[in-house]
Design a protein around this motif. Structure first.
Motif, mmCIF file in Angstrom:
data_model
loop_
_atom_site.group_PDB
_atom_site.id
_atom_site.type_symbol
_atom_site.label_atom_id
_atom_site.label_comp_id
_atom_site.label_asym_id
_atom_site.label_seq_id
_atom_site.Cartn_x
_atom_site.Cartn_y
_atom_site.Cartn_z
ATOM 1 N N ILE A 127 0.422 -1.261 -0.085
ATOM 2 C CA ILE A 127 -0.042 0.113 -0.136
ATOM 3 C C ILE A 127 0.704 1.129 -0.200
ATOM 4 C CG2 ILE A 127 -1.784 1.488 1.332
ATOM 5 C CD1 ILE A 127 -2.828 -1.543 2.132
ATOM 6 N N ALA A 128 1.931 1.163 0.780
ATOM 7 C CA ALA A 128 2.795 2.163 0.855
ATOM 8 C C ALA A 128 3.324 2.622 -0.528
ATOM 9 C CB ALA A 128 4.002 2.186 1.901
ATOM 10 N N LYS A 129 3.844 1.508 -1.231
ATOM 11 C CA LYS A 129 4.308 1.462 -2.565
ATOM 12 C C LYS A 129 3.353 2.309 -3.446
ATOM 13 C CE LYS A 129 6.839 -1.156 -5.991
ATOM 14 N NZ LYS A 129 8.214 -0.513 -5.951
ATOM 15 N N HIS A 130 2.376 1.887 -3.571
ATOM 16 C CA HIS A 130 1.232 2.261 -4.258
ATOM 17 C C HIS A 130 0.945 3.836 -4.015
ATOM 18 C CE1 HIS A 130 -2.191 2.612 -6.516
ATOM 19 N NE2 HIS A 130 -3.155 3.155 -5.672
ATOM 20 N N LEU A 131 0.697 4.190 -2.792
ATOM 21 C CA LEU A 131 0.518 5.431 -2.282
ATOM 22 C C LEU A 131 1.716 6.366 -2.848
ATOM 23 C CD1 LEU A 131 -0.961 5.331 1.144
ATOM 24 C CD2 LEU A 131 -2.268 5.890 -1.062
ATOM 25 N N SER A 132 3.013 5.842 -2.918
ATOM 26 C CA SER A 132 4.184 6.676 -3.320
ATOM 27 C C SER A 132 4.169 7.285 -4.770
ATOM 28 C CB SER A 132 5.457 5.872 -3.199
ATOM 29 O OG SER A 132 5.434 5.017 -3.924
ATOM 30 N N LEU A 133 3.204 6.668 -5.497
ATOM 31 C CA LEU A 133 2.816 7.343 -7.004
ATOM 32 C C LEU A 133 2.357 8.456 -6.769
ATOM 33 C CD1 LEU A 133 1.456 3.974 -8.550
ATOM 34 C CD2 LEU A 133 3.675 4.918 -8.616
ATOM 35 N N THR A 134 1.530 8.896 -5.807
ATOM 36 C CA THR A 134 0.848 10.246 -5.768
ATOM 37 C C THR A 134 1.332 11.147 -4.561
ATOM 38 O OG1 THR A 134 -0.847 9.047 -4.491
ATOM 39 C CG2 THR A 134 -1.101 9.290 -6.775
ATOM 40 N N MET A 135 2.048 10.543 -3.609
ATOM 41 C CA MET A 135 2.294 11.405 -2.318
ATOM 42 C C MET A 135 3.787 11.216 -2.074
ATOM 43 S SD MET A 135 -0.123 9.616 0.733
ATOM 44 C CE MET A 135 -1.479 10.315 -0.261
ATOM 45 N N ASP A 136 4.540 12.138 -1.114
ATOM 46 C CA ASP A 136 5.665 11.976 -0.981
ATOM 47 C C ASP A 136 5.691 10.930 0.226
ATOM 48 O OD1 ASP A 136 8.476 13.853 -0.908
ATOM 49 O OD2 ASP A 136 7.998 12.889 1.150
ATOM 50 N N VAL A 137 7.093 10.326 0.518
ATOM 51 C CA VAL A 137 7.163 9.136 1.381
ATOM 52 C C VAL A 137 7.098 9.634 2.948
ATOM 53 C CG1 VAL A 137 8.777 7.715 0.056
ATOM 54 C CG2 VAL A 137 9.879 9.511 1.236
ATOM 55 N N PHE A 138 7.306 11.248 2.847
ATOM 56 C CA PHE A 138 7.295 11.796 4.333
ATOM 57 C C PHE A 138 5.560 11.522 4.850
ATOM 58 C CE2 PHE A 138 11.422 13.597 3.985
ATOM 59 C CZ PHE A 138 11.955 13.302 5.267
ATOM 60 N N GLN A 139 4.983 11.730 3.791
ATOM 61 C CA GLN A 139 3.382 11.948 4.167
ATOM 62 C C GLN A 139 2.709 10.650 4.549
ATOM 63 O OE1 GLN A 139 0.908 14.003 1.468
ATOM 64 N NE2 GLN A 139 -0.999 13.339 2.184
ATOM 65 N N SER B 221 6.131 14.894 11.372
ATOM 66 C CA SER B 221 5.036 16.107 11.389
ATOM 67 C C SER B 221 5.926 17.279 10.988
ATOM 68 C CB SER B 221 4.317 16.269 12.484
ATOM 69 O OG SER B 221 3.480 14.945 12.728
ATOM 70 N N VAL B 222 7.066 17.643 11.620
ATOM 71 C CA VAL B 222 7.931 18.807 11.204
ATOM 72 C C VAL B 222 8.094 18.961 9.823
ATOM 73 C CG1 VAL B 222 10.207 19.803 11.526
ATOM 74 C CG2 VAL B 222 9.222 18.460 13.448
ATOM 75 N N PHE B 223 8.287 17.891 9.066
ATOM 76 C CA PHE B 223 8.307 17.889 7.500
ATOM 77 C C PHE B 223 7.174 17.820 6.744
ATOM 78 C CE2 PHE B 223 12.090 15.915 9.430
ATOM 79 C CZ PHE B 223 13.096 16.644 9.052
ATOM 80 N N LEU B 224 6.141 17.840 7.511
ATOM 81 C CA LEU B 224 4.771 17.312 6.648
ATOM 82 C C LEU B 224 4.206 18.436 5.903
ATOM 83 C CD1 LEU B 224 2.938 14.913 6.193
ATOM 84 C CD2 LEU B 224 1.424 15.743 7.994
ATOM 85 N N PRO B 225 4.331 19.818 6.607
ATOM 86 C CA PRO B 225 3.492 21.092 5.567
ATOM 87 C C PRO B 225 4.384 21.138 4.297
ATOM 88 C CG PRO B 225 4.218 21.658 7.883
ATOM 89 C CD PRO B 225 4.612 20.200 7.733
ATOM 90 N N SER B 226 5.499 20.804 4.084
ATOM 91 C CA SER B 226 6.189 20.984 2.678
ATOM 92 C C SER B 226 5.995 19.947 1.856
ATOM 93 C CB SER B 226 8.077 21.131 3.080
ATOM 94 O OG SER B 226 8.168 19.968 3.733
ATOM 95 N N VAL B 227 5.362 18.856 2.272
ATOM 96 C CA VAL B 227 5.407 17.933 1.102
ATOM 97 C C VAL B 227 3.804 17.401 1.035
ATOM 98 C CG1 VAL B 227 7.379 16.849 1.653
ATOM 99 C CG2 VAL B 227 5.698 15.943 2.847
ATOM 100 N N TRP B 228 2.703 18.025 1.863
ATOM 101 C CA TRP B 228 1.360 17.808 2.130
ATOM 102 C C TRP B 228 0.560 17.785 0.963
ATOM 103 C CZ3 TRP B 228 -1.274 14.745 5.562
ATOM 104 C CH2 TRP B 228 -2.698 14.922 5.345
ATOM 105 N N VAL B 229 -0.142 16.838 0.382
ATOM 106 C CA VAL B 229 -0.891 16.874 -0.716
ATOM 107 C C VAL B 229 -2.196 16.368 0.011
ATOM 108 C CG1 VAL B 229 0.647 16.828 -2.673
ATOM 109 C CG2 VAL B 229 -0.395 14.686 -1.759
ATOM 110 N N ASN B 230 -3.518 16.929 -0.568
ATOM 111 C CA ASN B 230 -4.698 16.500 0.029
ATOM 112 C C ASN B 230 -4.948 14.920 -0.482
ATOM 113 O OD1 ASN B 230 -5.233 18.840 1.518
ATOM 114 N ND2 ASN B 230 -5.947 19.896 -0.315
ATOM 115 N N PRO B 231 -5.191 13.976 0.578
ATOM 116 C CA PRO B 231 -5.567 12.748 0.002
ATOM 117 C C PRO B 231 -6.927 12.666 -0.521
ATOM 118 C CG PRO B 231 -4.421 12.699 2.205
ATOM 119 C CD PRO B 231 -5.008 14.001 1.579
#
Length: 283
Positions: A20-32, A187-197
């Motif tokens: 699931i993590a690998k699939h999600l990495s297609l659309t969002m950053d690994v930090f998220q 969470s410190v790094f999250l704001p810079s990589v966040w995309v709305n799921p």
């Protein structure tokens, strides 16, 4: 038998989380993705403790060690999720399998345990297996490959610290503490990589956290019925589900060199586990 079923089930569902993590990495950053793993793990673990194990909600007797453990696991998780976003699931997991071998190599220095020539030989053979998988000088070694190896090494440190904490803090408290530390760091790094799921992505993010919680809980329960050294080899059953999922969903299979390296790493790990079990019976 109950311990074997619980432990084997825990390790065989972990690759579902990885897929699931690998699939999600297609659309969002690994930090998220890593943040989701920790956020929902904390939610599920805290809910479980409040509803059924309220007596475990106490302060840690070794908070500094818990903090270090949480930092190391957060970095290890981040490395693994990054590696599987680039390379195949089986190759990443094969390299991460150096964790128990690393743990054995570190135990004389951090736990004061005696490691004889037989187990040191198995450690060296295990690292030879990782070199076969990586093949430095023969193929290009990318950052994802090094990240998978770093994940295994960090997880080895994590196992050593977990052993030290097992005598002072209960397992659920350790799981919660680790989740909170990881969540705070990521969470410190999250704001810079966040995309709305999307709603489906939120569900998949929650499943990642749920699987992480359930797997850890099953491992905790299995250790009530059998010794850790006896159950350790079952961790290698993870590769079975990993290869099946990798082939079915991502059309990826290990090459022959990865199979050879995997065989050597698993064989050395099984020998170390068997040797530790034998020595525990003598003491």
């Amino acid at each position: 038998m109950k311990a074997i079923i619980l432990n084997a089930t825990a390790w065989m569902i972990v690759p579902v989380m990885d897929a699931i993590a690998k699939h999600l990495s297609l659309t969002m950053d690994v930090f998220q993705i890593t943040w989701a793993r920790y956020f929902f793990t904390v939610v599920f673990t805290l809910s479980l403790m409040v509803l059924f194990y309220r007596e475990t909600l106490v302060w840690s007797k070794r908070p500094k060690l818990q903090l270090v453990r949480g930092i190391i696991l957060a970095f290890s998780t981040l490395c693994f999720f990054y590696s599987i976003s680039v390379i195949s699931l089986p190759k990443a997991l094969t390299l991460a399998f150096v964790a128990p071998i690393t743990c054995t190599a570190l135990s004389p220095f951090f736990l004061g345990e005696k490691v004889g020539i037989r187990r040191w030989s198995a450690v060296l053979v295990g690292f030879l297996g990782t070199l076969i998988v990586i093949r430095p000088g023969f193929i290009d070694v990318n950052l994802a490959t090094l990240a998978a190896l770093a994940c295994g090494v960090c997880y080895g440190f994590y196992l050593v610290i977990t052993r030290k904490l097992s005598t002072s803090d209960n397992s659920l408290l350790t799981l919660l503490f680790t989740g909170v530390v990881g969540l705070a760091i990521i969470s410190v790094f999250l704001p810079s990589v966040w995309v709305n799921p999307t709603p489906n992505e939120w569900i998949m993010m929650a499943i990642i956290g749920l699987i992480a919680s359930v797997a850890h809980l099953f491992i905790i329960l299995s250790l009530k019925y059998a010794d850790a050294s006896k159950l350790a080899p079952l961790g290698y059953t993870e590769i079975i589900t990993n290869i099946i999922i990798s082939y079915y969903f991502f059309h990826e299979l290990p090459d022959n060199w990865t199979y050879l390296g995997l065989f050597i790493i698993v064989l050395s790990g099984l020998y170390i586990s068997r040797r530790e079990y034998y020595l525990s019976k003598l003491n």
